[in-house]
Design a protein around this motif. Structure first.
Motif, mmCIF file in Angstrom:
data_model
loop_
_atom_site.group_PDB
_atom_site.id
_atom_site.type_symbol
_atom_site.label_atom_id
_atom_site.label_comp_id
_atom_site.label_asym_id
_atom_site.label_seq_id
_atom_site.Cartn_x
_atom_site.Cartn_y
_atom_site.Cartn_z
ATOM 1 N N SER A 81 -4.498 4.039 9.626
ATOM 2 C CA SER A 81 -3.695 4.715 10.804
ATOM 3 C C SER A 81 -3.490 3.512 12.096
ATOM 4 C CB SER A 81 -4.234 6.155 10.789
ATOM 5 O OG SER A 81 -5.410 5.600 11.405
ATOM 6 N N GLN A 122 12.024 3.162 10.429
ATOM 7 C CA GLN A 122 10.548 3.098 9.515
ATOM 8 C C GLN A 122 9.374 2.940 9.751
ATOM 9 O OE1 GLN A 122 9.230 4.481 6.944
ATOM 10 N NE2 GLN A 122 11.101 4.565 5.892
ATOM 11 N N PHE A 123 8.454 3.382 9.472
ATOM 12 C CA PHE A 123 7.286 2.762 9.842
ATOM 13 C C PHE A 123 6.779 1.417 9.793
ATOM 14 C CE2 PHE A 123 6.796 7.615 9.194
ATOM 15 C CZ PHE A 123 6.468 7.525 10.762
ATOM 16 N N CYS A 199 2.777 14.736 4.384
ATOM 17 C CA CYS A 199 2.803 12.866 4.336
ATOM 18 C C CYS A 199 4.031 12.610 4.513
ATOM 19 C CB CYS A 199 2.383 12.101 2.708
ATOM 20 S SG CYS A 199 0.776 13.080 1.773
ATOM 21 N N HIS A 200 4.980 13.156 4.224
ATOM 22 C CA HIS A 200 6.322 12.518 5.225
ATOM 23 C C HIS A 200 6.599 12.926 5.948
ATOM 24 C CE1 HIS A 200 6.263 9.870 1.458
ATOM 25 N NE2 HIS A 200 6.433 11.112 0.148
ATOM 26 N N GLY A 201 6.385 13.363 6.782
ATOM 27 C CA GLY A 201 6.868 13.615 8.584
ATOM 28 C C GLY A 201 6.701 15.307 8.633
ATOM 29 N N ASP A 202 7.046 15.945 8.023
ATOM 30 C CA ASP A 202 7.504 17.345 8.202
ATOM 31 C C ASP A 202 7.136 18.108 9.067
ATOM 32 O OD1 ASP A 202 9.410 16.310 5.752
ATOM 33 O OD2 ASP A 202 10.704 17.314 6.792
ATOM 34 N N ASP A 204 2.953 16.499 8.625
ATOM 35 C CA ASP A 204 2.271 15.710 9.258
ATOM 36 C C ASP A 204 2.442 14.298 8.361
ATOM 37 O OD1 ASP A 204 -0.032 14.212 10.124
ATOM 38 O OD2 ASP A 204 -1.832 15.737 9.307
ATOM 39 N N ASN A 205 1.839 12.937 8.884
ATOM 40 C CA ASN A 205 2.359 11.491 8.518
ATOM 41 C C ASN A 205 0.738 11.048 7.751
ATOM 42 O OD1 ASN A 205 2.449 8.646 9.292
ATOM 43 N ND2 ASN A 205 4.509 9.387 7.918
ATOM 44 N N SER A 209 2.656 5.932 4.473
ATOM 45 C CA SER A 209 4.040 6.831 3.966
ATOM 46 C C SER A 209 5.117 7.203 4.114
ATOM 47 C CB SER A 209 3.222 8.621 3.623
ATOM 48 O OG SER A 209 2.660 8.362 2.954
ATOM 49 N N TRP A 211 8.606 7.245 6.157
ATOM 50 C CA TRP A 211 10.244 8.783 6.305
ATOM 51 C C TRP A 211 11.032 8.196 6.378
ATOM 52 C CZ3 TRP A 211 9.381 12.263 10.452
ATOM 53 C CH2 TRP A 211 10.561 12.783 10.926
ATOM 54 N N TYR A 259 15.971 15.895 2.361
ATOM 55 C CA TYR A 259 15.991 14.514 3.529
ATOM 56 C C TYR A 259 16.921 13.953 3.414
ATOM 57 C CZ TYR A 259 10.567 15.214 3.168
ATOM 58 O OH TYR A 259 9.392 16.098 3.431
#
Length: 263
Positions: A81, A122-123, A199-202, A204-205, A209, A211, A259
Motif C-alpha cells: 500500500s 494511473q497509480f 479493488c478498482h476504486g469505486d 475501495d482500492n 489494482s 484505476w 468504466y
C-alpha cells in the motif's frame, strides 16, 4: 418361573445377545475404520493407523511432495500500500522525457486515442508493475515487450512517477447517467465474484489494482477475455483470472462500457 437374574451372563440368552452385539461392533469398526478407507483407490494411506485417522476425521500430516511450479513466468513484483506513494520531482522530470517515446500509443499527455490504456493519473505502483512484467516476460505484448526489454529499473520508476503525476482527464465517452452494473457494486457472491469496485476504486482500492475510470471499453474487454482464457497470467495469485472466468459475456460488456463512461 426361573429365579435366575435376567441381566446375568449365567443367562444363556443374555450372554448370546451381548456376544452377537459385540461381534457386530467389532466388524463394523474394522469395516468402517480400516477396510473401507483402504479400499478407496484415490486415497493414499501409509498404513492401518493412517486409515483409522482418516476415517475418524483426524487431520493427517500432508505427504512430502515436491512443490509444483507453473510452466510460465509469474510476476515478481511485490506490491504494498505504500509502494511509490512519495513522488520524487526529479524522477517525474526524467519520466516526462522518457514518456515521449510512449506518446504514439498512450498519447502526449497519457490519454490514448488508440484504445491503448490511459496512463494519466494511473497509480504509480500499477504502471511500475506492468512495465516490470513486460520486461520479465510475465506479461507479453508484441509492442510493449520489446519496448520494456531495455528499460532499467530507474526508467520504470521514473515513467510510473510521471504518469501518476498527470491529472486524470475525463473520457470522451463520459456518461454520468449510465447505471452502475450490479457486478461493480455487489459482485456475484454465488459465483465467488467480488465487486469490481472493491479493488478498482469505486468502493475501495486494493494495492496494485489499476484505476479503470475512462479506460477504453475495447481495451477492458480484451483484458478480461485474456484473463478468462489464461492468455494473460500476470495477476498475482490468479485474482483476475478467477473472476474473469466466472463472468458472462454480457457482464464483461457492461463492466467495460461502464468504466469507459466514468471520469
Amino acid at each position: 418361573m426361573s429365579d435366575q437374574p435376567l441381566f446375568s451372563f449365567r443367562n444363556p440368552w443374555f450372554g448370546a445377545s451381548v456376544g452377537i452385539t459385540g461381534a457386530i461392533v467389532v466388524l463394523a469398526a474394522l469395516a468402517g475404520l480400516i477396510w473401507l478407507p483402504l479400499a478407496q483407490p484415490d486415497l493414499k494411506l501409509s498404513g492401518v493407523w493412517d486409515a483409522i485417522c482418516s476415517a475418524a476425521g483426524v487431520p493427517r500430516a500432508a505427504p512430502q511432495t515436491a512443490s509444483q511450479r507453473p510452466d510460465f513466468k509469474t510476476s515478481g513484483v511485490i506490491v504494498t500500500s505504500e509502494m511509490l506513494t512519495r513522488p520524487d520531482q526529479v524522477s517525474i522530470g526524467r519520466g516526462a522525457t522518457l514518456a515521449q517515446r510512449c506518446a504514439i500509443c498512450h498519447g502526449p499527455q497519457g490519454v490514448s486515442d488508440a484504445n491503448s490504456p490511459n496512463l494519466a493519473g494511473q497509480f504509480a505502483a500499477v504502471t511500475y508493475k506492468e512495465l516490470n512484467d513486460f520486461k520479465s516476460g510475465a506479461r507479453v505484448n508484441a509492442i510493449m515487450s520489446p519496448f520494456a526489454a531495455n528499460m532499467s529499473n530507474q526508467d520504470m520508476l521514473d515513467l510510473a512517477a510521471y504518469y501518476a503525476f498527470l491529472p486524470r482527464v475525463p473520457s470522451n465517452h463520459l456518461n454520468a447517467d449510465l447505471a452502475t452494473p450490479q457486478i461493480v457494486t455487489t459482485g456475484a457472491p454465488m459465483r465467488n465474484i467480488a465487486p469490481c469496485g472493491s479493488c478498482h476504486g469505486d468502493i475501495d482500492n486494493k494495492a496494485g489494482s489499476p484505476w479503470l475510470g475512462g479506460q477504453s471499453a475495447i481495451y477492458i474487454k480484451a483484458q478480461l477475455k485474456a484473463f478468462a482464457s489464461d492468455i494473460r497470467r500476470n495477476d498475482i495469485s490468479q485474482q483476475m483470472r478467477n473472476v474473469a472466468r466466472q463472468m458472462t459475456a454480457e457482464e464483461i460488456d457492461e463492466v467495460a462500457n461502464y468504466y469507459e463512461a466514468q471520469p
